[in-house]
Design a protein around this motif. Structure first.
Motif, mmCIF file in Angstrom:
data_model
loop_
_atom_site.group_PDB
_atom_site.id
_atom_site.type_symbol
_atom_site.label_atom_id
_atom_site.label_comp_id
_atom_site.label_asym_id
_atom_site.label_seq_id
_atom_site.Cartn_x
_atom_site.Cartn_y
_atom_site.Cartn_z
ATOM 1 N N VAL A 152 -21.097 75.879 -17.333
ATOM 2 C CA VAL A 152 -21.897 74.663 -16.793
ATOM 3 C C VAL A 152 -21.823 74.062 -18.041
ATOM 4 N N LEU A 153 -22.541 74.190 -18.691
ATOM 5 C CA LEU A 153 -22.978 73.613 -20.035
ATOM 6 C C LEU A 153 -22.060 72.527 -20.273
ATOM 7 N N ALA A 154 -20.443 72.691 -19.876
ATOM 8 C CA ALA A 154 -20.203 72.205 -20.147
ATOM 9 C C ALA A 154 -19.849 70.569 -19.380
ATOM 10 N N LEU A 155 -19.554 70.900 -18.043
ATOM 11 C CA LEU A 155 -20.304 69.998 -17.089
ATOM 12 C C LEU A 155 -20.885 69.210 -16.786
ATOM 13 N N VAL A 156 -22.498 69.749 -17.043
ATOM 14 C CA VAL A 156 -23.591 68.335 -17.419
ATOM 15 C C VAL A 156 -23.180 67.532 -18.317
ATOM 16 N N ALA A 157 -22.342 68.202 -19.521
ATOM 17 C CA ALA A 157 -22.365 66.845 -20.430
ATOM 18 C C ALA A 157 -21.255 66.268 -20.036
ATOM 19 N N VAL A 158 -19.913 66.921 -19.479
ATOM 20 C CA VAL A 158 -19.557 65.775 -19.150
ATOM 21 C C VAL A 158 -19.965 64.384 -17.815
ATOM 22 N N PHE A 159 -20.711 64.723 -17.013
ATOM 23 C CA PHE A 159 -21.414 64.171 -16.475
ATOM 24 C C PHE A 159 -22.592 63.296 -16.548
ATOM 25 N N TYR A 160 -23.002 63.749 -17.959
ATOM 26 C CA TYR A 160 -24.586 63.147 -17.822
ATOM 27 C C TYR A 160 -24.459 63.508 -19.788
ATOM 28 N N PRO A 161 -23.923 62.866 -20.061
ATOM 29 C CA PRO A 161 -24.300 62.192 -21.757
ATOM 30 C C PRO A 161 -25.067 61.722 -22.404
ATOM 31 N N ASP B 65 -29.045 59.224 -30.783
ATOM 32 C CA ASP B 65 -30.207 58.975 -30.756
ATOM 33 C C ASP B 65 -30.926 60.402 -30.347
ATOM 34 N N ASP B 66 -31.140 60.308 -28.972
ATOM 35 C CA ASP B 66 -30.859 61.761 -28.159
ATOM 36 C C ASP B 66 -30.948 63.268 -28.581
ATOM 37 N N VAL B 67 -29.391 62.566 -29.155
ATOM 38 C CA VAL B 67 -29.187 64.016 -29.314
ATOM 39 C C VAL B 67 -29.374 64.389 -30.864
ATOM 40 N N VAL B 68 -29.353 63.953 -31.345
ATOM 41 C CA VAL B 68 -29.914 63.860 -32.928
ATOM 42 C C VAL B 68 -31.823 64.522 -32.951
ATOM 43 N N ALA B 69 -32.547 64.258 -31.795
ATOM 44 C CA ALA B 69 -33.633 64.767 -31.748
ATOM 45 C C ALA B 69 -34.113 65.899 -31.174
ATOM 46 N N ALA B 70 -33.149 66.097 -29.740
ATOM 47 C CA ALA B 70 -32.938 67.353 -29.541
ATOM 48 C C ALA B 70 -32.323 68.481 -30.610
ATOM 49 N N THR B 71 -31.279 67.727 -31.229
ATOM 50 C CA THR B 71 -30.646 68.673 -32.210
ATOM 51 C C THR B 71 -32.047 69.297 -32.857
ATOM 52 N N GLN B 72 -32.605 68.670 -33.845
ATOM 53 C CA GLN B 72 -33.689 68.999 -34.634
ATOM 54 C C GLN B 72 -34.193 70.521 -34.353
ATOM 55 N N PHE B 73 -34.739 70.394 -33.383
ATOM 56 C CA PHE B 73 -35.553 71.054 -32.895
ATOM 57 C C PHE B 73 -35.176 72.609 -32.623
ATOM 58 N N THR C 262 -21.311 69.429 -31.939
ATOM 59 C CA THR C 262 -22.572 68.519 -32.132
ATOM 60 C C THR C 262 -21.988 67.260 -33.652
ATOM 61 N N ALA C 263 -21.432 67.687 -34.226
ATOM 62 C CA ALA C 263 -21.428 66.957 -35.694
ATOM 63 C C ALA C 263 -20.233 66.006 -35.281
ATOM 64 N N CYS C 264 -18.863 66.637 -34.856
ATOM 65 C CA CYS C 264 -17.859 65.835 -34.327
ATOM 66 C C CYS C 264 -17.926 64.587 -32.989
ATOM 67 N N GLY C 265 -19.049 65.555 -32.396
ATOM 68 C CA GLY C 265 -19.281 63.974 -31.935
ATOM 69 C C GLY C 265 -20.285 62.639 -32.005
ATOM 70 N N LEU C 266 -20.650 63.541 -33.182
ATOM 71 C CA LEU C 266 -21.753 61.974 -33.748
ATOM 72 C C LEU C 266 -21.311 61.047 -34.448
ATOM 73 N N THR D 11 -23.397 65.746 -26.582
ATOM 74 C CA THR D 11 -24.383 66.124 -25.799
ATOM 75 C C THR D 11 -24.674 67.730 -25.175
ATOM 76 N N TYR D 12 -22.607 68.330 -25.751
ATOM 77 C CA TYR D 12 -22.296 69.391 -25.509
ATOM 78 C C TYR D 12 -22.841 70.412 -26.811
ATOM 79 N N GLY D 13 -22.533 69.775 -27.896
ATOM 80 C CA GLY D 13 -22.882 70.414 -28.929
ATOM 81 C C GLY D 13 -24.671 70.581 -29.225
ATOM 82 N N ALA D 14 -25.502 69.321 -28.327
ATOM 83 C CA ALA D 14 -26.546 70.361 -27.972
ATOM 84 C C ALA D 14 -27.460 71.083 -27.062
ATOM 85 N N LEU D 15 -26.561 71.818 -26.248
ATOM 86 C CA LEU D 15 -27.025 71.992 -24.767
ATOM 87 C C LEU D 15 -26.759 73.877 -25.089
ATOM 88 N N LEU D 16 -24.989 73.515 -25.939
ATOM 89 C CA LEU D 16 -25.217 74.288 -26.636
ATOM 90 C C LEU D 16 -26.116 75.445 -27.807
#
Length: 564
Positions: free
Chosen positions: A5-14, A18-26, A78-82, A91-96
């Motif tokens: 489900v999260l993979a589908l969210v990442a595909v349609f709403y990437p 900067d947003d990914v890095v901020a979310a991932t830090q927390f 996350t690392a591969c995407g960045l 985005t998928y990495g941050a959601l995971l």
């Protein structure tokens, strides 16, 4: 499913980098906090005794590997995407990472439930029960089935380690895990085997390694009660109950011998002797359909309503000079006839003779009850009745305590004493079963005992096949009576011996005179070991050794005879 489900969210709403890095830090900070918390709980609450199977059982309960695996995938995507400037992957990495944190909360709560002793014990109870259930097809011996179970081996290793380190809390927790394990009926015999093995390890540690005997006997009583509970639903409870009865009698004799030889302390031996006598009394109350006293509702009724089962158990209960063996025949009599035996074996009353009359006597003596009819069917004939009890007396005589070994006063317990009168009472329960009168008839009976094959379906045949492959880890294995020639001869001889002082012993001497010299020497050697007074003349006059030794029969009922 959540990952898909999260993979589908990442595909349609990437999202942007900067947003990914901020979310991932927390997310990573919270992930690390949970991981640290679990590590602290492990360090403070878990030990070898509390996580004995392996971390795999605990991991299956808290889903630790799944949690870490999700975190690894999250970091990878996350690392591969960045690095590859792929917004979908990042985005998928941050959601995971969010999913990993949700999973981590579940894992942390599950682990926190195991932080208490009760929580760990409940988990390990289930683990042990599952391992015993998987080995349910191979019953009765640690050499099959459960011996190759890594969980059972780990459990036994934890028991040995806890006993060696003299950690009473760990020992009690491990014993509780075993007795509280709920196993199916087809795995009950494996569980009983493990119970007896643990009981033996505790007793050995108390005798040899200096472990606390109070702790060992406390756990021993709990294990015995658990075995009795496991025997109740079994279709054939006699083999495991008989094996436990034999082991307890053997344990008392071993404790006595090791104490006299200075290997074990008197304190340890005293506690184990008390365990043996009390536990055998507990078993007897569970078998007796109408015990004199009962500590609870589970001791009311009988565990062994079937005649063949109670006969098999009674044969085992009489071995190794165990406590209460003569008293056990009262319950056997009531199960087989449906009536009570009102005589007193201390006054010389013969239970087996009265039982023979009640089952195979004339019209005036035979008992007409459903229980008696079942018993007659189980024996088949009076000849089989005589044969069965003669063989039972063989194993009882062969395993009597060595009367030449001293009996320290601190080891004296009810029904476990060096009293010659008590020995005479035990021996007399079989000696008064007299189905022949002359030396020639005794010789014929001896040949039948050594050579006769039990008929199919008879009590003797059922007892033989019921024990095949069912050792239950008892260190003193069952030996067929025919393999004990000295005891067979002594069992026949005691049925010719005088029962009153000054009685005629001509038939006894005539029977012994018929024996080959080698057989006579073997019998005299056994008499010297188990019968008082026989050792003084065993080397010079084997016949006299047996005759003198069997005079112990005349000590029973002496006060009644004098009063009369």
């Amino acid at each position: 499913m959540c990952a898909v489900v999260l993979a589908l969210v990442a595909v349609f709403y990437p999202r942007s980098a900067d947003d990914v890095v901020a979310a991932t830090q927390f997310s990573i900070a919270f992930f690390a906090t949970l991981l640290t918390g679990e590590a602290v709980i492990f360090a403070l609450t878990f030990s070898a005794a509390s996580s004995w199977p392996s971390l795999q059982a605990i991991d299956g309960h808290i889903a630790f590997r799944e949690w870490v695996l999700i975190g690894w995938f999250a970091a990878l995507f996350t690392a591969c995407g960045l690095l590859g400037d792929n917004r979908v992957s990042a985005t998928y990495g941050a959601l995971l990472f969010l999913l990993a944190n949700i999973f981590g909360i579940f894992s942390f709560v599950q682990l926190f439930g195991l932080a208490s002793v009760g929580g760990r014990n409940r988990l390990l109870c289930r683990t042990l029960a599952e391992a015993l259930g998987q080995s349910g097809a191979d019953v009765g011996s640690l050499s099959h089935g459960i011996e190759n179970s890594p969980v059972v081996n780990a459990y036994l290793g934890a028991i040995s380690e806890a006993v060696t380190s003299n950690d009473p809390t760990a020992v009690r927790n491990l014993v509780d895990q075993l007795i509280e394990a709920e196993v199916a009926v087809d795995a009950a015999e494996n569980a009983i085997t493990l119970h007896i093995d643990v009981l033996h390890r505790l007793a050995r540690a108390a005798l040899v390694s200096g472990a606390d005997p109070i702790q060992a006997t406390t756990c021993g009583h709990a294990l015995v009660d658990s075995v009795v509970r496991l025997c109740r639903p079994l279709p054939e409870p006699a083999p495991p109950l008989g094996a436990l009865s034999r082991y307890l009698a053997w344990l008392a004799n071993t404790a006595l011998l090791m104490s006299v030889r200075g290997v074990a302390s008197n304190r340890s031996a005293r506690e184990l002797v008390a365990l043996s006598t009390d536990a055998r009394s507990r078993i007897l109350r569970c078998v007796d359909p109408d015990p004199k006293s009962a500590s609870g509702p589970d001791e009311l009724g009988t565990l062994l309503p079937d005649p063949l089962q109670v006969l098999m158990w009674s044969s085992d209960f009489a071995e190794f000079h165990g406590a209460h063996q003569a008293g056990a025949l009262y319950g056997v009599y009531e199960i087989l006839t449906g009536t009570k035996f009102m005589g007193n074996y201390w006054d010389g009353a013969s239970i087996l003779t009265q039982l023979r009359r009640s089952l195979f006597g004339g019209v005036d003596d035979a008992v007409d009850t459903p229980a008696a009819d079942s018993a007659r069917t189980a024996f088949g004939s009076v000849e089989e009745y005589d044969h069965f009890w003669a063989l039972t007396s063989v194993t009882a005589l062969a395993t009597l305590r060595d009367c030449r070994v001293g009996h320290p006063p601190e080891l004296v317990r009810p029904e476990f004493t060096p009293d010659h009168q008590l020995l005479g009472a035990y021996l007399r329960t079989f000696a008064t079963h007299r189905y022949f009168d002359t030396a020639e008839e005794a010789r014929t009976a001896l040949l039948r005992l050594l050579s006769r094959t039990a008929p199919a379906g008879s009590a003797s045949e059922h007892g033989h096949h019921g024990r095949v492959g069912r050792a239950y880890g008892v260190p003193a294995p069952y030996v067929e009576p025919q393999l004990r020639p000295g005891a067979v001869i002594l069992a026949v001889a005691c049925r010719l011996a005088p029962l009153v002082p000054g009685g005629d012993d001509a038939e006894l001497r005539g029977f012994l005179a018929m024996l080959p010299s080698v057989s006579l020497r073997i019998t005299a050697g056994l008499a010297a070991r188990v019968l008082p007074g026989a050792a003084t003349v065993a080397e010079t006059d084997p016949v006299e050794a047996v005759v003198v030794g069997l005079k112990v029969l005349t000590l029973v009922g002496a006060h009644t005879q004098e009063g009369a």
